[in-house]
Design a protein around this motif. Structure first.
Motif, PDB file in Angstrom:
ATOM      1  N   VAL A 237       0.879  -1.170   0.000  1.00  0.00           N
ATOM      2  CA  VAL A 237       0.000   0.000   0.000  1.00  0.00           C
ATOM      3  C   VAL A 237       0.913   1.215   0.000  1.00  0.00           C
ATOM      4  O   VAL A 237       1.689   1.409   0.934  1.00  0.00           O
ATOM      5  CB  VAL A 237      -0.923   0.031   1.234  1.00  0.00           C
ATOM      6  N   SER A 238       0.854   2.021  -1.048  1.00  0.00           N
ATOM      7  CA  SER A 238       1.826   3.101  -1.188  1.00  0.00           C
ATOM      8  C   SER A 238       1.139   4.452  -1.207  1.00  0.00           C
ATOM      9  O   SER A 238      -0.038   4.574  -1.561  1.00  0.00           O
ATOM     10  CB  SER A 238       2.651   2.927  -2.472  1.00  0.00           C
TER      11      SER A 238
ATOM     12  N   PHE B 257       2.806   1.299 -10.692  1.00  0.00           N
ATOM     13  CA  PHE B 257       2.824  -0.043 -11.266  1.00  0.00           C
ATOM     14  C   PHE B 257       3.929  -0.821 -10.546  1.00  0.00           C
ATOM     15  O   PHE B 257       5.079  -0.385 -10.506  1.00  0.00           O
ATOM     16  CB  PHE B 257       3.104   0.012 -12.765  1.00  0.00           C
ATOM     17  N   HIS B 258       3.562  -1.954  -9.978  1.00  0.00           N
ATOM     18  CA  HIS B 258       4.501  -2.731  -9.166  1.00  0.00           C
ATOM     19  C   HIS B 258       4.482  -4.183  -9.618  1.00  0.00           C
ATOM     20  O   HIS B 258       3.432  -4.838  -9.618  1.00  0.00           O
ATOM     21  CB  HIS B 258       4.115  -2.639  -7.679  1.00  0.00           C
ATOM     22  N   LEU B 259       5.624  -4.692 -10.018  1.00  0.00           N
ATOM     23  CA  LEU B 259       5.776  -6.087 -10.411  1.00  0.00           C
ATOM     24  C   LEU B 259       6.882  -6.703  -9.571  1.00  0.00           C
ATOM     25  O   LEU B 259       7.988  -6.160  -9.491  1.00  0.00           O
ATOM     26  CB  LEU B 259       6.125  -6.188 -11.895  1.00  0.00           C
ATOM     27  N   SER B 260       6.587  -7.841  -8.925  1.00  0.00           N
ATOM     28  CA  SER B 260       7.544  -8.445  -8.002  1.00  0.00           C
ATOM     29  C   SER B 260       7.543  -9.956  -8.149  1.00  0.00           C
ATOM     30  O   SER B 260       6.490 -10.576  -8.360  1.00  0.00           O
ATOM     31  CB  SER B 260       7.197  -8.066  -6.555  1.00  0.00           C
ATOM     32  N   GLN B 261       8.731 -10.531  -8.036  1.00  0.00           N
ATOM     33  CA  GLN B 261       8.883 -11.988  -7.983  1.00  0.00           C
ATOM     34  C   GLN B 261       9.799 -12.329  -6.819  1.00  0.00           C
ATOM     35  O   GLN B 261      10.921 -11.824  -6.737  1.00  0.00           O
ATOM     36  CB  GLN B 261       9.469 -12.528  -9.279  1.00  0.00           C
TER      37      GLN B 261
ATOM     38  N   LEU C  30      -7.844   3.608  -5.809  1.00  0.00           N
ATOM     39  CA  LEU C  30      -8.204   2.340  -6.423  1.00  0.00           C
ATOM     40  C   LEU C  30      -6.945   1.505  -6.596  1.00  0.00           C
ATOM     41  O   LEU C  30      -5.921   1.999  -7.075  1.00  0.00           O
ATOM     42  CB  LEU C  30      -8.862   2.568  -7.788  1.00  0.00           C
ATOM     43  N   SER C  31      -7.015   0.236  -6.190  1.00  0.00           N
ATOM     44  CA  SER C  31      -5.895  -0.687  -6.350  1.00  0.00           C
ATOM     45  C   SER C  31      -6.397  -1.978  -6.970  1.00  0.00           C
ATOM     46  O   SER C  31      -7.425  -2.530  -6.543  1.00  0.00           O
ATOM     47  CB  SER C  31      -5.227  -0.993  -5.000  1.00  0.00           C
ATOM     48  N   LEU C  32      -5.676  -2.453  -7.969  1.00  0.00           N
ATOM     49  CA  LEU C  32      -5.959  -3.739  -8.599  1.00  0.00           C
ATOM     50  C   LEU C  32      -4.713  -4.601  -8.468  1.00  0.00           C
ATOM     51  O   LEU C  32      -3.598  -4.113  -8.680  1.00  0.00           O
ATOM     52  CB  LEU C  32      -6.324  -3.571 -10.073  1.00  0.00           C
ATOM     53  N   GLY C  33      -4.897  -5.874  -8.128  1.00  0.00           N
ATOM     54  CA  GLY C  33      -3.728  -6.701  -7.906  1.00  0.00           C
ATOM     55  C   GLY C  33      -3.939  -8.157  -8.284  1.00  0.00           C
ATOM     56  O   GLY C  33      -5.067  -8.671  -8.285  1.00  0.00           O
TER      57      GLY C  33
ATOM     58  N   TRP D  66      -1.457  -2.432  -9.556  1.00  0.00           N
ATOM     59  CA  TRP D  66      -1.608  -1.087 -10.096  1.00  0.00           C
ATOM     60  C   TRP D  66      -2.429  -0.272  -9.110  1.00  0.00           C
ATOM     61  O   TRP D  66      -3.472  -0.730  -8.636  1.00  0.00           O
ATOM     62  CB  TRP D  66      -2.301  -1.105 -11.454  1.00  0.00           C
ATOM     63  N   SER D  67      -1.947   0.915  -8.788  1.00  0.00           N
ATOM     64  CA  SER D  67      -2.634   1.787  -7.833  1.00  0.00           C
ATOM     65  C   SER D  67      -2.884   3.149  -8.464  1.00  0.00           C
ATOM     66  O   SER D  67      -2.015   3.700  -9.161  1.00  0.00           O
ATOM     67  CB  SER D  67      -1.802   1.963  -6.557  1.00  0.00           C
ATOM     68  N   TYR D  68      -4.058   3.678  -8.185  1.00  0.00           N
ATOM     69  CA  TYR D  68      -4.473   4.997  -8.673  1.00  0.00           C
ATOM     70  C   TYR D  68      -4.958   5.780  -7.459  1.00  0.00           C
ATOM     71  O   TYR D  68      -5.840   5.325  -6.726  1.00  0.00           O
ATOM     72  CB  TYR D  68      -5.590   4.834  -9.703  1.00  0.00           C
ATOM     73  N   ALA D  69      -4.361   6.951  -7.223  1.00  0.00           N
ATOM     74  CA  ALA D  69      -4.733   7.756  -6.060  1.00  0.00           C
ATOM     75  C   ALA D  69      -4.904   9.213  -6.484  1.00  0.00           C
ATOM     76  O   ALA D  69      -3.979   9.823  -7.026  1.00  0.00           O
ATOM     77  CB  ALA D  69      -3.679   7.642  -4.971  1.00  0.00           C
ATOM     78  N   TRP D  70      -6.096   9.739  -6.221  1.00  0.00           N
ATOM     79  CA  TRP D  70      -6.422  11.128  -6.551  1.00  0.00           C
ATOM     80  C   TRP D  70      -6.689  11.883  -5.259  1.00  0.00           C
ATOM     81  O   TRP D  70      -7.410  11.392  -4.386  1.00  0.00           O
ATOM     82  CB  TRP D  70      -7.643  11.182  -7.468  1.00  0.00           C
TER      83      TRP D  70
END
Length: 662
Positions: free
Chosen positions: A110-111, A333-337, A284-287, A305-309
């Motif tokens: 959560v950013s 946009f966050h991609l992690s392995q 809004l966050s989609l994961g 993906w996070s969208y903050a207004w």
């Protein structure tokens, strides 16, 4: 559990061998079952880094409805609270800034890249199974590299539904109380197939925040006023889908939405309590998550993906002939392995790589800054019954692009980490642990680009953490258990980002000039005792002493002084008594005196305060249905106090809630 199974198997093998050694018999030999019971070892006792957590039962006893209310019961935590449900709430851990603490929900970040300080007041507690705080962020389990980049991490774990023989489970209820609080909530989980389920959660909240407070006007006497502009209207909605993908894999998809419109209660200064600032958030966050676990390998994949207004409105901003209306949009946009690999019986390795892209735009900018980050973490761990050790590093490559191409900058850092734990006794169980970690944080976008204050040339803050501790547990009688941890810690922050006034009180300059040294002690004691078959009493105590000194300039009059808003002492206590379906809770919180600036003079001193909360709950069961009715009192003795100067906190308040689980 593993040791219990081993003992049982050996016992059965012995009995069988004794039986086969006798002459054959025609009668059937019936063996009576053997039950071996032992107290489960807490995860907090085995870690080489400080770890605090609250279980679902303890969360239910917290006075309040947000994660911030739960975290303030932990040792080493300083809560910044501007009052009421609408007031922003952030935490500092061991005097490090709030930007040094990351927040994760079920392994997903959560950013808040604009400020680096997520508002912890917007995360409800109702459907959480665990709230934990990790200092140093060790451990060999798979986690994003981003989680290991901070000085500490807050982990929130959601409750997983237990369907049993039913296809639909859920809970619904409502909370209401003083100062116009109304908070209905609903959660539904539906089993869609073997190993798959779909969940929806809706949590609206309304609060007037118009609590009374006392103003001391000195010789003119005191007056009782009512807080204004502290209202909050919010809606949080979560959707999730989880499915088993084979025997050892699980796929999880989630969407989180929150919308909040609030007043920002202003400082009560110069006999003027008026405030008109408004803050609106739409997030809004989609994961997507993929988790797999086999005998030798555990993997975790995150794609988010996070969208903050955000809109900040100040109709009365000085120096403007019209309202100050700033609007900001941030996307991430966050991609992690991440993976953990069992090399041998005692050795394991953890690797993780993250790619993060942050974009930021504001209504006052012609071009938009962005930040790209690549993080790589690696840890090698060794674990035996008596010892544990971890060593690793985090490599970071970060590129910032400012408001014009000339402001582009490339930052690369390598931050080491190691920890060690040694068992020194079995009964009572005693362990020694030690941890060192180097970490840093990039300046937040508001520190670099906000109008009037931004400085694109800011350097990252670098923090060093050293911790040495003792952990122990002892069960003197059946059903009685004591757990103790004591940690001495030392932190040092270089290139601390501070705000310096320049032209006037409304124009500031962000600069790297500060250095802070922190020395302290954390002590935690947990005790529990069974009271018959259906009763239990528990006590959880947490104490912190910390000396956070400004050592920026030896020639300054402030050299060696305590930094602002860090109390020397904090203390919290949670008492819970359960008998059958009834429970009584009592929580106590103490915050020692502190100063509002580095100039430690009596005029800048804020007094210490004690507050108490109490609650009574009834939780009957009727088959698959469970009910819970709770009545509580916050600030039981109606104390007048402040966390931030000129921002009075609520007095005594009453809350009643009812929930129905089906």
């Amino acid at each position: 559990m593993k040791s219990n199974v081993t003992v049982t198997v050996l016992l059965l093998a012995f009995l069988i061998s004794r039986a086969t050694a006798q002459e054959p018999v025609t009668d059937t030999l019936m063996l009576k079952g053997v039950e071996i019971a032992s107290e489960k070892i807490s995860r907090k006792e085995l870690t080489s880094f400080p770890l605090q957590s609250l279980s679902a039962t303890q969360i239910a006893s917290v006075a309040g409805n947000s994660v911030a209310d739960a975290l303030k019961t932990f040792s080493g935590v300083t809560l910044r609270d501007y009052g009421g449900a609408g007031g922003l709430k952030t935490v500092m851990v061991r005097s490090l800034g709030a930007q040094h603490t990351g927040v994760f929900i079920d392994g997903a970040p959560v950013s808040d890249i604009a400020s680096g300080q997520p508002d912890l007041g917007k995360f409800p507690l109702g459907n959480l199974e665990e709230v934990s705080l990790n200092v140093g962020v060790g451990g060999s389990e798979p986690m994003p590299a981003r989680a290991r980049s901070g000085a500490s991490v807050i982990n929130l774990r959601s409750i997983k539904p237990d369907f049993g023989k039913f296809k639909t489970r859920g809970n619904a209820g409502i909370r209401g109380g003083s100062f116009g609080l109304i908070n209905p909530f609903l959660r539904l989980d539906h089993k869609t197939g073997t190993g798959s389920w779909f969940g929806i959660e809706i949590n609206p909240l309304f609060s007037k925040g118009d609590y009374p407070y006392l103003v001391d006007n000195g010789p003119a006497g005191s007056a009782r006023l009512k807080r204004g502009n502290g209202d909050l209207t919010s809606l949080a909605a979560n959707l999730s889908f989880s499915a088993k993908a084979g025997d050892s894999s699980e796929v999880r998809v989630f969407a989180r939405f929150s919308n909040a419109e609030r007043g920002l209660p202003g400082a009560v200064v110069f006999y003027n309590p008026h405030s008109s600032q408004r803050l609106t958030n739409k997030d809004l966050s989609l994961g997507f998550q993929l988790m797999s676990d086999s005998k030798r390998t555990s993997l975790l994949t995150n794609a988010c993906w996070s969208y903050a207004w955000l809109r900040y409105l100040d109709p009365d901003y000085l120096g403007y002939d019209h309202s100050l209306d700033n609007r900001y949009l941030q996307q991430e946009f966050h991609l992690s392995q991440a993976g953990t690999f069992n090399i041998s019986r005692h050795f394991s390795a953890s690797l993780a790589s993250d790619f993060i892209l942050n974009t930021f735009s504001g209504s006052q900018y012609n071009t938009d800054p962005w930040r790209g980050s690549f993080l790589l973490s690696a840890i090698l761990a060794h674990q035996t019954r008596n010892t544990g050790a971890e060593a690793g590093f985090l490599a970071s490559v970060i590129k910032d692009s400012g408001k014009d191409p000339s402001e582009e900058a490339l930052t690369h850092k390598v931050s080491p980490y190691f920890s060690l734990s040694v068992r020194i006794a079995d009964v009572p169980s005693l362990r020694l642990r030690m941890m060192y970690k180097h970490s840093f944080r990039m300046p937040a976008f508001n520190e670099m680009y906000y109008a009037l204050v931004g400085n694109p040339g800011l350097l990252p803050e670098a923090a060093q953490q050293l911790n040495t501790g003792l952990l122990g547990s002892y069960a003197p009688f059946k059903g009685v258990l004591f757990r103790l941890s004591a940690d001495a810690f030392f932190n040092r922050v270089h290139e601390k980002i501070v705000a310096i006034p320049t032209q006037n009180l409304f124009v500031w300059s962000m600069q790297n000039i500060g250095e802070v040294r922190t020395r302290g002690l954390d002590i935690q004691l947990d005790a529990s005792a069974a009271l018959g078959r259906r009763g239990k009493a528990s006590v959880n105590l947490a104490y912190t002493y910390q000396e956070a000194s400004d050592i920026s300039d030896k020639n300054s009059s402030d050299y060696g002084n305590q930094i602002p808003y860090i109390p020397w002492e904090t203390f919290s206590a949670m008492f819970q008594l359960v008998h059958r379906s009834f429970s009584i809770d009592y929580n106590l919180l103490f915050n020692g005196y502190r100063y509002v600036s580095s100039e430690n003079i009596p005029q800048n001193l804020l007094p210490s305060w004690w507050i108490s909360d109490a609650g009574l709950a009834w939780s009957p069961e009727a088959g698959r249905y469970k009910y819970r009715i709770k009545a509580g009192v916050t600030n039981l003795f109606d104390k007048d106090y402040v966390v931030i100067r000129s921002f009075p906190m609520p007095g005594r308040g009453f809350v009643i809630s009812g929930a129905f689980n089906f």
